[in-house]
Write an enzyme that holds these catalytic residues in place. Structure first.
Site, short mmCIF file in Angstrom:
data_model
loop_
_atom_site.label_atom_id
_atom_site.label_comp_id
_atom_site.label_asym_id
_atom_site.label_seq_id
_atom_site.Cartn_x
_atom_site.Cartn_y
_atom_site.Cartn_z
N PRO A 89 1.82 1.18 0.18
CA PRO A 89 1.68 -0.28 0.20
C PRO A 89 1.32 -0.88 -1.16
O PRO A 89 0.77 -0.20 -2.02
CB PRO A 89 0.53 -0.51 1.19
CG PRO A 89 -0.08 0.78 1.47
CD PRO A 89 0.74 1.87 0.87
N CYS A 90 1.68 -2.14 -1.34
CA CYS A 90 1.33 -2.89 -2.56
C CYS A 90 -0.08 -3.44 -2.34
O CYS A 90 -0.29 -4.28 -1.49
CB CYS A 90 2.34 -4.02 -2.74
SG CYS A 90 2.11 -5.00 -4.22
N GLN A 91 -1.04 -2.93 -3.07
CA GLN A 91 -2.42 -3.39 -2.93
C GLN A 91 -2.95 -3.80 -4.30
O GLN A 91 -2.21 -3.78 -5.27
CB GLN A 91 -3.29 -2.25 -2.34
CG GLN A 91 -2.92 -1.90 -0.91
CD GLN A 91 -3.62 -0.62 -0.46
OE1 GLN A 91 -3.41 0.44 -1.02
NE2 GLN A 91 -4.47 -0.73 0.56
N ASN A 132 8.26 1.07 -3.15
CA ASN A 132 7.32 -0.02 -2.90
C ASN A 132 8.10 -1.33 -2.88
O ASN A 132 9.29 -1.35 -3.20
CB ASN A 132 6.27 -0.05 -4.02
CG ASN A 132 4.95 -0.66 -3.58
OD1 ASN A 132 4.93 -1.73 -2.99
ND2 ASN A 132 3.85 0.01 -3.87
#
Ligand SMILES: C[S@@+](CC[C@H](N)C(=O)[O-])C[C@H]1O[C@@H](n2cnc3c(N)ncnc32)[C@H](O)[C@@H]1O
Length: 410
Positions: A89-91, A132
């Site tokens: 995930p993009c965090q 991603n």
């Protein structure tokens, strides 16, 4: 070098389906064992039920599968492997001074990049392939490029060079306009890294990289940017780094070049090509009320709104095709597919000419999974959810062919 793979954030196994060209015949998995999957990890934090994991082990067995939060997995116990893969995930990857320890960085709890980083440190896989959302290149909005630069710096500190590319699957003949960033990292001790040293960076990006070979681009370009993170420690990057990263790039010895490339396109698979043309159950057809709601959601709008500071503005959005243009590929599938939502696909059924949602098999076809891949006992809503989270497996298959050749050469 053996082609052993560890699959992180495995979901329903998109990387494995792509890399091993997996098919399903009479509910039996037929897998070309080009790559040997020695360990897979999948754990869904939001629900008690582990539908993705259950699907994965129904298809591939549970011998090498692991259903534990990757944050708490002892990374030393992960089997050694030559290729690490995963869609993470993009965090927010920022690092505070308080997280800088004498033996390196301790990332914020729950930020999954730091688990990947720990695997790079402890297992040192020679090759890594990650996926991603393309937003990763620009995040966060107020400090564009910071998060990606942190990732690149981590790779650099662990001895890797990196290539990346944003790929829109529909531009290369697949059935979905899904735009994702793919990151291919390789340890600088590999023959592959050494062989690339004879090319300059822009030549590598445009011609020699894994991405250029699998997904060719035009050899002219409009924008190029170079920046070095060789001398910048992660804390400084986190606090001050800002730069544009374009849709293709390379990092060699901490020196980054990125180029805005243009795809050499092939015509896509269209919705018409993947649609189920037999009788569809009535539950997939929209009611008159649902059609009205969808007409509104998909239409163009201009809505007066207030900002938190009281200032007024108009929220605007353009119209979307309703129903879908069947001669075009699907748009990006989201996890909310088949709900009353602007982004759900609505098709005109070929038999009845009435409007309906996608059936789960169509959602699977849009990603290139075998029909009924997720028909493993999970609620139907989850089948759409899994496909919204997954990837276009054909993209992985094509990259896999290149990576397999590279590993053969080692
Ligand atoms: C973007 S999806 C990847 C989907 C996968 N590529 C596929 O083909 O289905 C990310 C996955 O990571 C899993 N995940 C999220 N947090 C996790 C954690 N802490 N540990 C292990 N897996 C996690 C999610 O459940 C989800 O299935």
């Amino acid at each position: 070098m053996k082609k052993t793979v560890v699959e992180l954030f495995a979901g329903v196994g998109g990387f494995r389906v792509g890399l091993n060209n997996v098919e399903l015949k009479n509910d039996k998995v037929i897998e070309k064992k080009t790559f040997d999957f020695v360990w897979a990890n999948q754990w869904e934090p939001a629900t008690k039920s582990q539908d993705a994991y259950n699907c994965y082990i129904t298809r591939f067995g549970d011998k090498h599968a692991n259903n534990v939060d990757i944050n708490i997995v002892n990374k030393k116990e992960i089997p050694s492997h030559s290729l690490l893969v995963g869609g993470f995930p993009c965090q927010d990857y920022s690092v505070a001074q308080s997280l800088v320890k004498s033996n390196g960085i301790e990332g914020k709890k729950g930020v999954l990049w730091w688990s990947i980083n720990e695997i790079l440190q402890t297992k040192k896989p020679p090759f890594v392939l990650l996926e991603n959302v393309d937003r990763l290149l620009k995040s966060p909005a107020k400090q564009r490029g910071r998060d990606f630069a942190i990732i690149l710096r981590c790779f650099y500190e662990n001895g890797y060079d990196v290539q990346w590319r944003v790929i829109n699957a529909a531009e290369y003949g697949f059935g979905q306009r899904r735009r994702r960033i793919f990151i291919f990292a390789y340890h600088n001790k590999t023959k592959y890294a050494k062989a690339l040293n004879k090319f300059d960076s822009s030549n590598t990006i445009l011609k020699e990289s894994v991405f250029a070979k699998a997904f060719p681009v035009k050899d002219s370009y409009i924008k190029i940017n170079s920046v070095s993170i060789e001398e910048k420690i992660i804390l400084n990057i986190s606090q001050e780094f800002k730069s544009d990263f374009y849709n293709a790039g390379i990092m060699k010895n901490g020196n980054i070049t990125s180029i805005q490339t243009e795809a050499i396109t092939t015509s896509p698979i269209t919705l018409k090509n993947i649609m189920v043309n037999t009788k569809i159950d009535s539950s997939y057809f929209l009611t008159a009320d649902q059609i009205r709601k969808m007409e509104y959601l998909k239409g163009s709008k201009r809505i007066p709104r207030l900002r938190p500071n009281g200032e007024s503005y108009n929220y605007t959005e353009g119209s979307m095709p309703f129903p879908e243009n069947l001669d075009a590929p699907a748009r990006t599938m989201l996890t909310s597919e088949k709900s009353i939502n602007r982004s759900s696909h609505v098709l005109q059924d070929s038999q009845t000419k009435k409007l309906r949602f996608l059936v789960p098999i169509e959602a699977e076809r849009i990603n290139g999974f075998p029909d009924d891949w997720t028909n493993t006992g999970m609620p139907e809503k989850k089948r759409y959810f899994m496909m919204g989270n997954a990837l276009v497996v054909g993209v992985i298959k094509q990259l896999g062919t290149e990576i397999s050749n590279i590993i053969d050469n080692e």
